[in-house]
Structure formats: structure tokens, C-alpha cells
Design a protein around this motif. Structure first.
Motif, PDB file in Angstrom:
ATOM      1  N   GLU A  71      10.423  -5.572  13.859  1.00  9.02           N
ATOM      2  CA  GLU A  71      10.859  -5.531  12.462  1.00  9.02           C
ATOM      3  C   GLU A  71      11.240  -4.095  12.099  1.00  9.02           C
ATOM      4  O   GLU A  71      10.774  -3.150  12.747  1.00  9.02           O
ATOM      5  N   ALA A  72      12.010  -3.958  11.048  1.00  9.45           N
ATOM      6  CA  ALA A  72      12.468  -2.623  10.627  1.00  9.45           C
ATOM      7  C   ALA A  72      11.292  -1.652  10.457  1.00  9.45           C
ATOM      8  O   ALA A  72      11.351  -0.511  10.916  1.00  9.45           O
ATOM      9  N   GLU A  73      10.201  -2.130   9.800  1.00 10.72           N
ATOM     10  CA  GLU A  73       9.090  -1.207   9.559  1.00 10.72           C
ATOM     11  C   GLU A  73       8.396  -0.798  10.862  1.00 10.72           C
ATOM     12  O   GLU A  73       7.929   0.332  10.990  1.00 10.72           O
ATOM     13  N   ALA A  76      10.328   1.930  12.525  1.00  9.29           N
ATOM     14  CA  ALA A  76      10.031   3.211  11.871  1.00  9.29           C
ATOM     15  C   ALA A  76       8.676   3.740  12.347  1.00  9.29           C
ATOM     16  O   ALA A  76       8.516   4.927  12.620  1.00  9.29           O
ATOM     17  N   ARG A  77       7.712   2.826  12.455  1.00  7.45           N
ATOM     18  CA  ARG A  77       6.371   3.235  12.882  1.00  7.45           C
ATOM     19  C   ARG A  77       6.374   3.710  14.332  1.00  7.45           C
ATOM     20  O   ARG A  77       5.544   4.519  14.739  1.00  7.45           O
ATOM     21  N   PHE A  81      14.089   6.788  13.039  1.00  8.02           N
ATOM     22  CA  PHE A  81      14.368   7.190  11.664  1.00  8.02           C
ATOM     23  C   PHE A  81      15.865   7.159  11.405  1.00  8.02           C
ATOM     24  O   PHE A  81      16.648   7.748  12.152  1.00  8.02           O
ATOM     25  N   ALA A 102       4.114   5.516   3.167  1.00  5.12           N
ATOM     26  CA  ALA A 102       4.771   5.403   4.480  1.00  5.12           C
ATOM     27  C   ALA A 102       3.902   6.036   5.570  1.00  5.12           C
ATOM     28  O   ALA A 102       3.631   5.416   6.606  1.00  5.12           O
ATOM     29  N   GLU A 105       0.872   3.908   6.330  1.00  4.09           N
ATOM     30  CA  GLU A 105       1.130   2.713   7.146  1.00  4.09           C
ATOM     31  C   GLU A 105       1.458   3.081   8.593  1.00  4.09           C
ATOM     32  O   GLU A 105       1.069   2.379   9.523  1.00  4.09           O
ATOM     33  N   ILE A 106       2.191   4.167   8.764  1.00  6.24           N
ATOM     34  CA  ILE A 106       2.531   4.593  10.128  1.00  6.24           C
ATOM     35  C   ILE A 106       1.265   4.977  10.890  1.00  6.24           C
ATOM     36  O   ILE A 106       1.065   4.586  12.047  1.00  6.24           O
ATOM     37  N   LEU A 162       8.051  12.505   8.225  1.00 11.47           N
ATOM     38  CA  LEU A 162       7.646  11.371   9.070  1.00 11.47           C
ATOM     39  C   LEU A 162       7.667  11.720  10.567  1.00 11.47           C
ATOM     40  O   LEU A 162       7.175  10.945  11.379  1.00 11.47           O
TER      41      LEU A 162
ATOM     42  N   PHE B 387      14.792  -2.742   2.077  1.00  7.55           N
ATOM     43  CA  PHE B 387      15.111  -2.245   3.421  1.00  7.55           C
ATOM     44  C   PHE B 387      14.873  -0.740   3.524  1.00  7.55           C
ATOM     45  O   PHE B 387      14.338  -0.250   4.531  1.00  7.55           O
ATOM     46  N   ARG B 390      11.236  -0.232   4.021  1.00  9.65           N
ATOM     47  CA  ARG B 390      10.799  -0.703   5.355  1.00  9.65           C
ATOM     48  C   ARG B 390      11.271   0.263   6.433  1.00  9.65           C
ATOM     49  O   ARG B 390      10.561   0.494   7.419  1.00  9.65           O
ATOM     50  N   ALA B 391      12.454   0.812   6.237  1.00 12.71           N
ATOM     51  CA  ALA B 391      13.003   1.744   7.226  1.00 12.71           C
ATOM     52  C   ALA B 391      12.181   3.036   7.310  1.00 12.71           C
ATOM     53  O   ALA B 391      12.397   3.851   8.189  1.00 12.71           O
ATOM     54  N   ARG B 392      11.255   3.197   6.374  1.00  7.62           N
ATOM     55  CA  ARG B 392      10.357   4.360   6.433  1.00  7.62           C
ATOM     56  C   ARG B 392       8.965   3.973   6.907  1.00  7.62           C
ATOM     57  O   ARG B 392       8.011   4.744   6.758  1.00  7.62           O
ATOM     58  N   GLY B 393       8.825   2.732   7.357  1.00  5.74           N
ATOM     59  CA  GLY B 393       7.541   2.312   7.925  1.00  5.74           C
ATOM     60  C   GLY B 393       6.656   1.525   6.981  1.00  5.74           C
ATOM     61  O   GLY B 393       5.531   1.172   7.322  1.00  5.74           O
ATOM     62  N   ILE B 394       7.152   1.253   5.774  1.00  7.60           N
ATOM     63  CA  ILE B 394       6.347   0.498   4.807  1.00  7.60           C
ATOM     64  C   ILE B 394       6.589  -1.002   5.017  1.00  7.60           C
ATOM     65  O   ILE B 394       7.734  -1.452   5.015  1.00  7.60           O
ATOM     66  N   GLY B 395       5.511  -1.743   5.223  1.00  6.67           N
ATOM     67  CA  GLY B 395       5.632  -3.174   5.514  1.00  6.67           C
ATOM     68  C   GLY B 395       6.215  -3.946   4.341  1.00  6.67           C
ATOM     69  O   GLY B 395       6.192  -3.472   3.207  1.00  6.67           O
TER      70      GLY B 395
END
Lengths: 250, 433
Positions: A71-73, A76-77, A81, A102, A105-106, A162, B387, B390-395
Motif C-alpha cells: 500500500e502507499a503508506e 513510504a514506511r 518518498f 507520519a 507511524e513509520i 522522513l 493519498f 498516505r504517501a508520507r506513511g500515515i495509514g
């Protein structure tokens, strides 16, 4: 680090990427250049995990993982980037709260302890200075009322916070005056290391005067039609994209 | 031979109760009789009633009801509801003022806080001048019913030139174990050049049966007065609330009201602000978060009667599940009210397919030199924003939560009392869990 093989992608049934192949190793900077509509931003969107695009063929392996399954998140994790070409404004969510969430969550994803408030604030200050972003901007809502240049600078600031492994800068230079371009390029250069890689997507060569690429790829009609060293960008600037079109079609 | 027992309707029962409990009811006999007669004519609104067509108040009044106003809960239970640490607190339990639980001792000069019953007993001229003068029994059956059947409530008076910095917090609590109808009533009078912040909260404690609360507050804002008013409605599943707020403003006064509807099976707000002189400013803000089968209905009236006034209205809602939200915002600009500025906006986010939003602005403008606007939007959460986060890692879940907070913040940020803002923010976070 990143291996793209025969990547085909389409949106609303229209094929945009028609077989991309690209290998990127740690420490490298790759520039992807191409005329409008060649598929540059689609490639960035597919890498970041935008769901509107359908990948119809091919694969992307990132650090041993099938990127397309994440998934997108999670991408990122894992350290991907995307610096957006058009960053959205999100009134009501402060940059600070956003970055705190952010990073939280990472770190949770990686099984790390939550960051201490003091460490977060120190990091915030340090990275602000690194990318020369105004403290007042950082305290505001995400991109709300920011100028085009401020939005781009905020993207690089987020990148600094990040600490990604693979950064994709999607037309980060568009709409930037030369002073802002230098500041942004300077920030990117300071963040470069032996462990991370950067993809610079651009229409013009100018940014590459400030961020020197190791490789330059020319995208045309959904395919990489020519790859070379940094000199290729200069040649392209001089001759224009028509020379590529002529070469490809000849 | 069979005996036929005719089922009595709720209307019959209310009238029966009215006749039987006359000794305990509040206000003059003439006022009450007149109000009851008006209720009798109007009846309980059904969906055929234009003003109530989206909100089935008749359904909430089905079944057996009690009218008792007994005290059931302890101070310890009430304590957590006193969420403003530094405030004058009035506790109204099941429609009756509870002196022991209230914090109204050592009041500063110029501030009166007591029960309606005490205000009447003391022959307060302020009370006599203003009580039941503004909410017109002929305009709404719930106003009529409250005027006829109220037993008690709070009386607050701020004298001329007095500034009360500490908030005044009226806590309405329902604590019933049988289905009950109550009619709490408040009168708030802010004299010339005085200032106050008033919070009304609506809660239930250990209720095990349905409470229908028909609450009414009249607010008089005299010349040059500045009043900040808040309603926090959080009565949970067993709470059914019809909340009438009737405001009259005099010359150069500023009145801001904020309605936060956080829970309750049914909440109907009837808010009317009358701008009865020149150079008045009125702000009406509202936020409703609805889930499950909740029904929330905000009816507002801004009545510009004189020239050179400004009103600004912002209501926002987030609708989930099978819930229904209604916003009906009327603005009247009377013939004399030239140079009026009146703005209204209603914005909604609909998170589910089964949810319903009814939004209806109604502008009636009889003056010709005015600036008025209204707008309403209903949308989903913005995919591009989701989006980006989310693209920064937030679910996905947290991304949506952040955006809902952001949406609500425009209204939440209008709260000027910091402790209250924090309280509301925390409540909103829990709603989104």
C-alpha cells in the motif's frame, strides 16, 4: 535498490507506460527527462502507489520486496518518498502534527520506540535550517496559502524529516525561480548519502546544474529511449526533444 | 362483554399531567394555561408538519412516559461533567436546579445565578420583566409545552457594566430509570455593556430509560453587551433532545453561539436570533457528528429587523452510518434592515452510503440594499488529500481521522475558552475512533 522491469501502466484504459526498464543502486542520482505526456509523472505516481493507475505488466522490486504489492503508506514506511509536483493544501492539519503522526507511524512499522517530544523538536529545528524553510511556514497548516515555491520547499523539508531511502522528485523545479531552485537543490544535495538514491523527474536541464545526476534517461512515449551520463542532459537542452523524436522514429 | 379501553395519545397524557401537577409547575397560571391551549391547538408535529418533516419527533414520543423530576445521582457522579475547572456551575438534574451540586457561592457583585423558582420567589424585577417574553408559544409546540410544563431551570443575570471573566456552566443531566419527559428552562439576561461566557451542556448519567428533554433557553443581550454562548450536546443513545434557544439582541451588541452535537439518539435544535436594533453582530457556529441511527436537526433563524447589522453562520457536519442530519437555515431581512450583511454556510462530509443529509437555506429578503449569501456543500473526504497523507506513511484510518479533524477544526477553533476547546477536541477524537 530499485529494479523496474518491463513496466506497463495505464489509466482509464489508456496505456501510458509501455515497458520501462530501470536499475538504481544506493548512492546514485538518476534524472528522468522527457517531453510533456511522455509518462514521467505516471512513473512517479506508480512508484508512490497511486491507485488510479493499473499496472498491467512488469514488476518493481525495491530492496528485495515487490513494491507493487505494498500500500502507499507501506511504501513510504519502507523509505520511498515522492516529492509531489502539485502538493495539496490541507487546511486544519498543521505541518507539525502531520510530521509527528507520519514519523510515529513509520517508527511503529519498523518496531521502533516512539520518538521523544524533545528529540522531535530538535530534529524539526535542525532540518528547518538544513533546507532553509521559514519557521512560520512549518507552524502553519499543510501548504495552506503557500506560494508555489514554498510548497516545493515544504516537500523537501518533509523529505528531510522522513529520511527516505529512495526519493522521487517529480518536477520539483517547475515554477521555482532561480533563488528558490538553488535552495531546494542545496537541500537535496545535503540529504544525499551513500545509502540513499534519488530520482529527479524534470522537463528542463537547469535543476541538473545544481543536482548532478549520475545517469540521465530520456522517456518518450512511455519508454526509456536513451540513457547516458550527465552530458546527455546538456545535449538534450541544446537540441531539444525533437531530436529524440527524430532518432526514435528514424 | 368486552371493555374497550381507548389508548390515550401522548398529547392526552401531557394534558392530563398538566392538569394534575399544576401545583408543581412553574410560572403564572395565566401564562401556563395560555401556553397549554396553544400546544393543544398545534399538537405534536408529524412529518406532515413542514418544520418537522425530516425529524420524526412524534416517533420519539411513542410509548409510556413518566414526568417525575426526582434526583437520582450523587455529586461524585456529577463531578466529571464539571469539565471546566474554573467556572460557576449550575446543575439542573431532570429539569430541576440542584443547589448542593452547583458551585454558585461567592458570586461577584453584579452576577446573579440561581434557580428560576428562587428568582420568582425573590420578586426579581429582571426576571419579571423578561421571563417568557421572547420564545412565542404560538410559533412552536415545544415552546408552548415547555412554557406550560416547566418546573425549574437556571436564572442568570449580569448587571450593567459588569464583566464576568469566568465561564458560567449550566449542566443539564438526565438520570432516569423510566421513560421520562422533562422541560428544563433557563433565562439569561446580560445587561447593557456587560460581558459573559455561558456554556450549556446536556448529558445523561446512568440513565437506563429514554429521556425526552424539551429544553428552552431565552437569552437577552442588551446594548453593547458581548456574549459568548456554547451548547455541548452529548446525551448518548438514550437521550432525545429538543433544544430551543431564543435570543434577542439590542443595539451594538455582539452575540456568538456555538452548537456542538456529539451524541444523542435525536437532537433537534431550534435556534432563533433576533437582531432588534442597529449595529449588531451575530455569529452562529455549529458542528454535528452523527453515527449509527442518530438524527440531528438544526433549524436556525436569523432575523434582521433593523439596518446596519452583520450576521455570520457556519454549520459543519460529518455523517456516518445510517444517521440523518438536517440543516435548515432561515435568514429574514426585514424591510427596514438596509445595509445588512448576512452570510450562511453549511458544509457536510458524508462517509457512508446509508447516511442522509438534508440541507435547506431559506433567505427572505425584503430590503434592497443588502449583502447576503448562502452556500451548502456535501462531499466525501478528498482522495488527493488522503493519498498525500498516505504517501508520507500515515495509514488510511489515521489519514481519514486527520482530515475529519481538519474539517471540524474550522468550527472548533471558534471556541474561545481553551479548556472547553480541548474538551470538545477530545470528544471529537473519541467519536472518530
Amino acid at each position: 535498490m530499485l529494479s523496474i522491469k518491463n513496466l506497463h501502466a495505464s489509466i482509464d484504459g489508456k496505456e501510458i507506460l509501455k515497458g520501462i526498464n530501470l536499475e538504481i543502486k544506493e548512492g546514485e542520482v538518476h534524472a528522468i527527462m522527457g517531453p510533456n505526456g511522455s509518462g514521467k509523472s505516471t512513473l512517479a505516481a506508480v512508484l508512490a502507489g497511486r491507485s488510479e493507475y493499473d499496472v498491467t505488466e512488469g514488476e518493481i522490486i525495491y530492496n528485495g520486496k515487490n513494491l507493487l504489492e505494498l500500500e502507499a503508506e507501506d511504501r513510504a514506511r519502507e523509505g520511498v518518498f515522492l516529492a509531489f509536483q502539485y502538493p495539496v493544501e490541507i487546511p486544519g492539519v498543521s505541518n507539525i502534527n502531520f510530521l509527528k503522526t507520519a514519523i510515529g507511524e513509520i517508527r511503529a512499522y519498523k518496531g521502533l520506540e516512539p520518538i521523544k517530544a524533545k528529540d522531535f523538536l530538535m530534529m524539526l529545528k535542525e532540518k528547518q535550517e538544513l533546507v532553509e524553510i521559514d519557521r512560520a511556514l512549518v507552524r502553519r497548516s499543510i501548504n495552506e496559502g503557500f506560494s508555489g515555491g514554498e510548497k516545493k520547499r515544504n516537500e523537501i523539508f518533509q523529505m528531510a524529516m522522513l529520511e527516505p531511502k529512495l526519493s522521487i522528485l517529480d518536477e520539483t523545479d517547475s515554477g521555482l525561480d532561480i533563488d528558490a531552485l538553488r535552495i531546494v537543490a542545496n537541500g537535496v544535495n545535503k540529504l544525499k548519502s551513500e545509502e540513499n538514491a534519488t530520482i529527479i523527474i524534470t522537463h528542463y536541464q537547469r535543476l541538473l546544474d545544481y543536482i548532478i545526476p549520475d545517469f540521465v534517461h530520456i522517456l518518450h512515449n512511455g519508454k526509456i529511449v536513451k540513457s547516458g551520463l550527465k552530458e546527455l542532459a546538456l545535449e538534450l537542452e541544446e537540441k531539444g526533444y525533437d531530436f529524440i523524436k527524430e532518432e526514435v522514429e528514424a | 362483554m368486552e371493555t374497550v379501553i381507548k389508548t390515550r395519545t401522548i398529547k392526552d397524557k401531557l394534558i392530563f399531567e398538566f392538569e394534575n401537577s399544576k401545583l408543581f409547575l412553574f410560572g403564572s397560571t395565566q401564562l401556563r394555561d395560555n401556553a397549554m391551549e396553544s400546544f393543544y391547538k398545534q399538537g405534536i408535529p408529524t412529518r406532515k408538519h413542514e418544520e418537522y418533516k425530516y425529524t420524526r419527533v412524534d416517533l420519539m414520543l411513542k410509548g409510556e412516559f413518566d414526568f417525575s423530576t426526582n434526583k437520582n445521582c450523587s455529586d461524585a457522579q456529577i463531578q466529571p461533567l464539571k469539565f471546566l475547572k474554573d467556572a460557576y456551575v449550575v446543575v439542573i438534574e431532570n429539569g430541576v436546579f440542584v443547589e448542593g451540586s452547583s458551585n454558585v457561592e461567592n458570586l461577584p457583585k453584579g452576577l446573579t445565578v440561581c434557580s428560576l423558582v428562587d428568582a420568582e420567589k425573590s420578586n426579581s424585577p429582571v426576571f419579571e420583566k423578561h421571563y417568557a417574553q421572547y420564545a412565542d408559544v404560538k410559533t412552536d409546540p415545544f415552546i408552548a409545552l415547555n412554557t406550560a410544563m416547566t418546573k425549574d431551570g437556571a436564572f442568570i443575570h449580569i448587571a450593567k457594566n459588569v464583566i464576568i471573566e469566568k465561564p458560567i456552566h449550566i449542566i443539564h443531566i438526565s438520570t432516569t430509570s423510566v421513560n421520562t419527559i422533562i422541560h428544563p428552562r433557563n433565562l439569561i439576561v446580560i445587561d447593557e455593556n456587560a460581558q459573559a461566557k455561558i456554556i450549556e451542556s446536556f448529558e445523561t448519567i446512568s440513565a437506563t430509560a429514554k429521556t425526552v428533554s424539551n429544553a428552552l433557553t431565552e437569552i437577552v443581550v442588551d446594548k453593547n453587551a458581548i456574549v459568548d454562548h456554547y451548547k455541548i450536546q452529548d446525551e448518548k443513545e438514550l437521550g432525545y433532545l429538543v433544544n430551543t434557544t431564543q435570543v434577542i439582541q439590542q443595539r451594538q451588541s455582539v452575540f456568538s453561539t456555538h452548537t456542538f452535537t456529539l451524541s444523542g439518539s435525536l437532537v433537534r435544535n431550534n435556534l432563533t436570533v433576533v437582531l432588534d436594533d442597529e449595529h449588531i453582530e451575530s455569529h452562529l457556529n455549529g458542528l454535528y457528528l452523527t453515527v449509527g441511527n442518530q438524527v440531528v436537526d438544526n433549524h436556525t433563524v436569523v432575523d434582521h429587523r433593523k439596518p446596519n447589522c452583520n450576521s455570520n453562520e457556519l454549520y459543519k457536519g460529518i455523517i456516518e452510518g445510517k444517521s440523518t442530519a438536517t440543516f435548515n437555515g432561515k435568514i429574514f431581512v426585514r424591510k427596514d434592515a438596509q445595509k445588512t450583511n448576512a452570510f450562511q454556510s453549511n458544509k457536510n462530509i458524508l462517509l457512508s452510503l446509508a447516511g442522509t443529509i438534508n440541507t435547506k437555506p431559506q433567505l427572505e429578503i425584503y430590503a434592497d440594499d443588502v449583502k447576503c449569501s448562502h452556500g451548502s456543500t456535501t462531499g466525501k473526504l478528498d482522495e488527493a488529500k488522503i493519498f498525500y497523507l498516505r504517501a508520507r506513511g500515515i495509514g488510511l484510518v489515521n489519514a481519514k481521522k486527520l482530515l475529519m479533524h481538519a474539517f471540524a477544526s474550522e468550527v472548533v477553533n471558534t471556541i474561545k475558552i481553551e479548556a472547553l476547546r480541548e474538551y470538545v477536541e477530545e470528544k471529537i477524537s473519541k467519536t472518530f475512533e
